[in-house]
Design a protein around this motif. Structure first.
Motif, PDB file in Angstrom:
ATOM      1  N   GLU A 234       0.595  -1.171   0.079  1.00  0.00           N
ATOM      2  CA  GLU A 234       0.059   0.136  -0.247  1.00  0.00           C
ATOM      3  C   GLU A 234       0.812   1.380  -0.232  1.00  0.00           C
ATOM      4  OE1 GLU A 234      -3.903   0.066   2.069  1.00  0.00           O
ATOM      5  OE2 GLU A 234      -2.731   2.048   3.519  1.00  0.00           O
ATOM      6  N   VAL A 235       0.390   2.180  -0.496  1.00  0.00           N
ATOM      7  CA  VAL A 235       0.932   3.754  -0.879  1.00  0.00           C
ATOM      8  C   VAL A 235      -0.337   4.483  -0.945  1.00  0.00           C
ATOM      9  CG1 VAL A 235       1.143   3.887  -3.057  1.00  0.00           C
ATOM     10  CG2 VAL A 235       2.795   4.991  -1.885  1.00  0.00           C
ATOM     11  N   THR A 236       0.318   5.444   0.714  1.00  0.00           N
ATOM     12  CA  THR A 236      -0.810   6.728   1.453  1.00  0.00           C
ATOM     13  C   THR A 236       0.235   7.898   1.180  1.00  0.00           C
ATOM     14  OG1 THR A 236      -1.387   5.102   2.782  1.00  0.00           O
ATOM     15  CG2 THR A 236      -1.575   7.234   2.901  1.00  0.00           C
ATOM     16  N   MET A 237      -0.637   8.633   0.873  1.00  0.00           N
ATOM     17  CA  MET A 237      -0.226   9.819   0.172  1.00  0.00           C
ATOM     18  C   MET A 237      -1.369  10.952   1.021  1.00  0.00           C
ATOM     19  SD  MET A 237      -0.816   9.370  -2.443  1.00  0.00           S
ATOM     20  CE  MET A 237       0.311   8.113  -3.108  1.00  0.00           C
ATOM     21  N   VAL A 238      -0.923  11.715   1.502  1.00  0.00           N
ATOM     22  CA  VAL A 238      -2.345  12.794   2.107  1.00  0.00           C
ATOM     23  C   VAL A 238      -2.290  14.230   1.118  1.00  0.00           C
ATOM     24  CG1 VAL A 238      -3.431  14.998   2.965  1.00  0.00           C
ATOM     25  CG2 VAL A 238      -1.836  12.832   4.012  1.00  0.00           C
TER      26      VAL A 238
END
Length: 190
Positions: free
Chosen positions: A103-107
């Motif tokens: 999973e790759v997460t960013m805001v």
């Protein structure tokens, strides 16, 4: 971790889920990690079971997740109206979820820098949303400064065709097409 499934998770500054969708990890180079999604991939907006939008993309696309940068970029195959769609966002974080996926997460920080395929014009979108969310979510001054700097840099890079915004991304679109042909057993891939 090439050809692994990656769940892309985009959150808003308050932590709420904005968009989430599956992509395939195609590889990595000096610009960052490249992910791919074929036409028909479903993008979902909002929490699972309470989505506010469900969109099946109409074109192949690759996403660049750069190392330690305040943006991500999606490059869309023709005939999509936009050739490049860059999200100004916090630097991405990676999590391994099992042997073959992650999973790759960013805001998301609201600002989008886009390049139109037909005339290669570049524009910044959602500046009004950025202004509203600075108040609503209480963006710290440093976050505002970094977001504005990323949008300015992306605008210049897209207009100038600075790599990876010149031709480099096309190699990754070609790799996505080749991967899809291999998976389908197409004779042209043999």
């Amino acid at each position: 971790m090439v050809d692994d499934e990656v769940r892309v998770v985009v959150r808003k500054y308050d932590g709420s889920l904005h968009w989430h969708y599956p992509m395939t990890r195609l590889g990595e180079d000096e610009f960052g990690v490249w992910l791919g999604a074929s036409a028909g991939t479903v993008y979902r907006r909002g929490e699972p079971g309470h989505e506010t939008a469900v969109v099946a993309v109409e074109d192949d696309r690759v996403m660049l997740v750069p190392h330690d940068a305040w943006w991500t970029a999606e490059f869309q195959a023709a005939p999509a109206h936009l050739d490049a769609y860059c999200d100004v966002a916090t630097p991405s974080t990676w999590t391994r979820t099992d042997e073959t996926s992650g999973e790759v997460t960013m805001v998301d920080l609201d600002l989008d820098v886009c390049r139109v395929r037909d005339d290669m014009s570049v524009f910044v979108d959602d500046e009004d949303e950025f202004a509203v969310h600075q108040v609503r979510y209480g963006y710290p001054a440093d976050v505002v400064r970094r977001a504005e700097a990323a949008a300015a840099w992306l605008t210049t890079a897209l207009r100038g065709g600075v790599e990876p915004f010149g031709d480099h991304y096309r190699t990754w679109l070609d790799r996505l097409a080749a991967t899809r042909q291999q998976e389908s057993g197409s004779p042209s891939a043999l």
